[in-house]
Design an enzyme around this catalytic site. Structure first.
Site, PDB file in Angstrom:
ATOM      1  N   ARG A  46       0.860  -1.181   0.000  1.00  0.00           N
ATOM      2  CA  ARG A  46       0.000   0.000   0.000  1.00  0.00           C
ATOM      3  C   ARG A  46       0.894   1.228   0.000  1.00  0.00           C
ATOM      4  O   ARG A  46       2.111   1.138   0.064  1.00  0.00           O
ATOM      5  CB  ARG A  46      -1.016   0.005   1.153  1.00  0.00           C
ATOM      6  CG  ARG A  46      -0.662  -0.609   2.451  1.00  0.00           C
ATOM      7  CD  ARG A  46       0.428   0.038   3.258  1.00  0.00           C
ATOM      8  NE  ARG A  46       0.260   1.470   3.385  1.00  0.00           N
ATOM      9  CZ  ARG A  46       1.243   2.320   3.583  1.00  0.00           C
ATOM     10  NH1 ARG A  46       2.487   1.894   3.685  1.00  0.00           N
ATOM     11  NH2 ARG A  46       1.019   3.602   3.693  1.00  0.00           N
ATOM     12  N   GLY A  47       0.181   2.407  -0.047  1.00  0.00           N
ATOM     13  CA  GLY A  47       0.938   3.646  -0.223  1.00  0.00           C
ATOM     14  C   GLY A  47       0.949   3.961  -1.711  1.00  0.00           C
ATOM     15  O   GLY A  47       1.320   3.103  -2.529  1.00  0.00           O
ATOM     16  N   ALA A  48       0.528   5.192  -2.046  1.00  0.00           N
ATOM     17  CA  ALA A  48       0.268   5.496  -3.457  1.00  0.00           C
ATOM     18  C   ALA A  48       1.460   5.196  -4.384  1.00  0.00           C
ATOM     19  O   ALA A  48       1.298   4.486  -5.386  1.00  0.00           O
ATOM     20  CB  ALA A  48      -0.186   6.949  -3.590  1.00  0.00           C
ATOM     21  N   ARG A  78      -7.725  -0.550  -6.286  1.00  0.00           N
ATOM     22  CA  ARG A  78      -8.090   0.488  -5.313  1.00  0.00           C
ATOM     23  C   ARG A  78      -8.318   1.783  -6.101  1.00  0.00           C
ATOM     24  O   ARG A  78      -7.588   2.051  -7.063  1.00  0.00           O
ATOM     25  CB  ARG A  78      -6.995   0.687  -4.255  1.00  0.00           C
ATOM     26  CG  ARG A  78      -6.813  -0.546  -3.341  1.00  0.00           C
ATOM     27  CD  ARG A  78      -5.850  -0.259  -2.204  1.00  0.00           C
ATOM     28  NE  ARG A  78      -6.432   0.594  -1.190  1.00  0.00           N
ATOM     29  CZ  ARG A  78      -5.706   1.229  -0.251  1.00  0.00           C
ATOM     30  NH1 ARG A  78      -4.393   1.114  -0.238  1.00  0.00           N
ATOM     31  NH2 ARG A  78      -6.305   1.970   0.662  1.00  0.00           N
ATOM     32  N   GLN A 181      -1.267   2.017  10.137  1.00  0.00           N
ATOM     33  CA  GLN A 181      -0.048   2.143   9.331  1.00  0.00           C
ATOM     34  C   GLN A 181       1.011   2.975  10.061  1.00  0.00           C
ATOM     35  O   GLN A 181       2.214   2.789   9.868  1.00  0.00           O
ATOM     36  CB  GLN A 181      -0.352   2.783   7.972  1.00  0.00           C
ATOM     37  CG  GLN A 181      -1.162   1.922   7.028  1.00  0.00           C
ATOM     38  CD  GLN A 181      -2.645   2.183   7.128  1.00  0.00           C
ATOM     39  OE1 GLN A 181      -3.149   2.600   8.181  1.00  0.00           O
ATOM     40  NE2 GLN A 181      -3.373   1.960   6.058  1.00  0.00           N
ATOM     41  N   ASP A 222      -2.491  10.762  -1.812  1.00  0.00           N
ATOM     42  CA  ASP A 222      -2.921   9.686  -2.708  1.00  0.00           C
ATOM     43  C   ASP A 222      -3.412  10.236  -4.038  1.00  0.00           C
ATOM     44  O   ASP A 222      -3.228   9.626  -5.079  1.00  0.00           O
ATOM     45  CB  ASP A 222      -4.005   8.864  -2.006  1.00  0.00           C
ATOM     46  CG  ASP A 222      -3.432   8.187  -0.784  1.00  0.00           C
ATOM     47  OD1 ASP A 222      -2.887   7.080  -0.922  1.00  0.00           O
ATOM     48  OD2 ASP A 222      -3.449   8.801   0.295  1.00  0.00           O
ATOM     49  N   ASN A 232      -5.697  12.296   1.305  1.00  0.00           N
ATOM     50  CA  ASN A 232      -4.690  11.535   2.036  1.00  0.00           C
ATOM     51  C   ASN A 232      -5.412  10.746   3.123  1.00  0.00           C
ATOM     52  O   ASN A 232      -6.631  10.880   3.310  1.00  0.00           O
ATOM     53  CB  ASN A 232      -3.628  12.472   2.624  1.00  0.00           C
ATOM     54  CG  ASN A 232      -2.412  11.705   3.112  1.00  0.00           C
ATOM     55  OD1 ASN A 232      -1.813  10.931   2.356  1.00  0.00           O
ATOM     56  ND2 ASN A 232      -2.029  11.892   4.366  1.00  0.00           N
TER      57      ASN A 232
HETATM   58  O1  MRU Z   1      -4.571   2.991   2.613  1.00  0.00           O
HETATM   59  P1  MRU Z   1      -3.096   3.223   2.380  1.00  0.00           P
HETATM   60  O2  MRU Z   1      -2.227   2.730   3.467  1.00  0.00           O
HETATM   61  O3  MRU Z   1      -2.648   2.798   1.000  1.00  0.00           O
HETATM   62  O4  MRU Z   1      -3.020   4.788   2.426  1.00  0.00           O
HETATM   63  C1  MRU Z   1      -2.225   5.487   1.590  1.00  0.00           C
HETATM   64  C2  MRU Z   1      -1.205   6.137   2.378  1.00  0.00           C
HETATM   65  O5  MRU Z   1      -0.210   5.522   2.629  1.00  0.00           O
HETATM   66  C3  MRU Z   1      -1.396   7.472   2.890  1.00  0.00           C
HETATM   67  O6  MRU Z   1      -2.575   8.082   2.608  1.00  0.00           O
HETATM   68  C4  MRU Z   1      -0.173   8.246   2.546  1.00  0.00           C
HETATM   69  O7  MRU Z   1      -0.127   9.328   3.385  1.00  0.00           O
HETATM   70  C5  MRU Z   1      -0.081   8.690   1.102  1.00  0.00           C
HETATM   71  S1  MRU Z   1       0.706   7.530   0.080  1.00  0.00           S
HETATM   72  C6  MRU Z   1       2.382   7.613   0.525  1.00  0.00           C
END
Ligand code: MRU
Length: 314
Positions: A46-48, A78, A181, A222, A232
């Site tokens: 996960r994480g954009a 997603r 997270q 994101d 975000n």
């Molecule tokens: O649901 P996730 O863990 O994929 O959420 C995304 C993120 O990690 C956060 O929103 C983050 O701050 C931006 S992506 C590095």
């Protein structure tokens, strides 16, 4: 460090299972598109920006399996993060040239992420030092380090650059309900880096800002709309409100590709709603109705600057 990679023993996508951290180190080998989609949906990865990399390798896998059209399932696994579909579609532009060409493109996506992250984080660390006097007490939410972005990270990467420069007093890491997270992943990365930090519950974040315990808030993104409104992790908006009220700089650090010219404002951003069980856990009544948005949208006027590898957008 590469937490998402390609395995020639396959073909396959290999990645560190983020669901198992911080207590266990489990590497997954994904050999089918269904496995890639499941890993994305269940937040094994996960994480954009990391979704962009796994999207690219997922598309390369689809090509290697002779089913490039299946990559579309990866692109839509997603909805909120921009890089996921961009990574898939970029690799698919090489699909007609064969699996080796598709893999070459996926490897380029991964390699470029490290360069992008290095530029954005250096620029963001510079800006924090311009805006703050002396060593910085930073606050962040969710996880925006190497796990979320590939080598170098985004917001957490900028915080760690400050640490490298001897310009970081401490990090307050919000735990990030419901999937934690912050507590599981950001704390793991901060501990590995030897950076001073404390964990707080999400509702302590705005209070810490109001109490004068925070010099700068740094978060990832994101999806950033064309007007600067930023999606975000849920909880970001309340931090931005508190920062604006207290005059604390609020920085968004993200790759330029996160800015989506096709999304005019935050109202056009699709916010993923996730399953009820993530919130219920074993705490509440088993059938309690739940509202579980994964993200919120922070209006541009609450953001001091969006920092990318290309610009400081104030
Ligand atoms: O649901 P996730 O863990 O994929 O959420 C995304 C993120 O990690 C956060 O929103 C983050 O701050 C931006 S992506 C590095």
């Amino acid at each position: 460090m590469e937490f998402v990679d390609w395995s020639d023993d396959g073909p396959a996508v290999v990645l560190l299972d983020q669901r198992a951290l911080p207590h266990e180190t489990v590497w997954l080998t994904l050999r089918t598109i269904d496995e890639v989609v499941d890993a994305i949906r269940s937040l094994a990865v996960r994480g954009a920006p990391s979704l962009g990399i796994v999207g690219a390798y997922g598309a390369a896998l689809a090509c290697a399996l002779g089913t490039p059209e299946a990559a579309e399932l990866v692109a839509i696994a997603r909805p909120t993060a921009v890089p996921l579909s961009l990574g898939v579609r970029r690799v698919l532009t090489r699909a007609d040239d064969g699996p080796a060409a598709a893999l070459e493109e996926a490897r380029a996506v991964a390699t470029e992420a490290a360069v992008v992250n290095a530029r954005a984080t250096e620029r963001a660390a510079d800006l924090v030092q311009d805006l703050c006097d002396g060593p910085v007490r930073a606050l962040t939410v969710c996880n925006t380090g190497d796990l979320a972005c590939g080598p170098g990270g985004s917001a957490l990467g900028a915080i760690l650059r400050l640490h490298d420069r001897g310009a970081l007093t401490e990090v307050l890491a919000c735990e990030t309900r419901p999937l934690l997270q912050g507590a599981r992943l950001t704390v793991w990365e901060l501990a590995r880096a030897g950076a001073p930090h404390r964990l707080c519950v999400d509702s302590a974040g705005p209070a810490a800002i109001a109490s004068g315990l925070v010099d700068a808030v740094l978060v990832g993104a994101d999806r950033i709309a064309a007007n600067g409104d930023t999606a975000n992790k849920i909880g970001t908006y309340s931090l931005a409100c508190a920062a604006a009220r207290s005059g604390v700089p609020f920085l968004v650090v993200a790759p330029e590709e996160t800015i989506d010219p096709g999304t005019a404002t935050g109202a056009d951003i699709v916010v993923e709603e996730r399953g009820a069980e993530e919130v219920r856990g074993t705490t509440t009544l088993a059938d309690t109705p739940v509202y579980n948005p994964a993200f919120d949208v922070t209006p541009f006027d609450l953001i001091t600057a969006v920092v990318t590898e290309k610009q400081v957008w104030r």
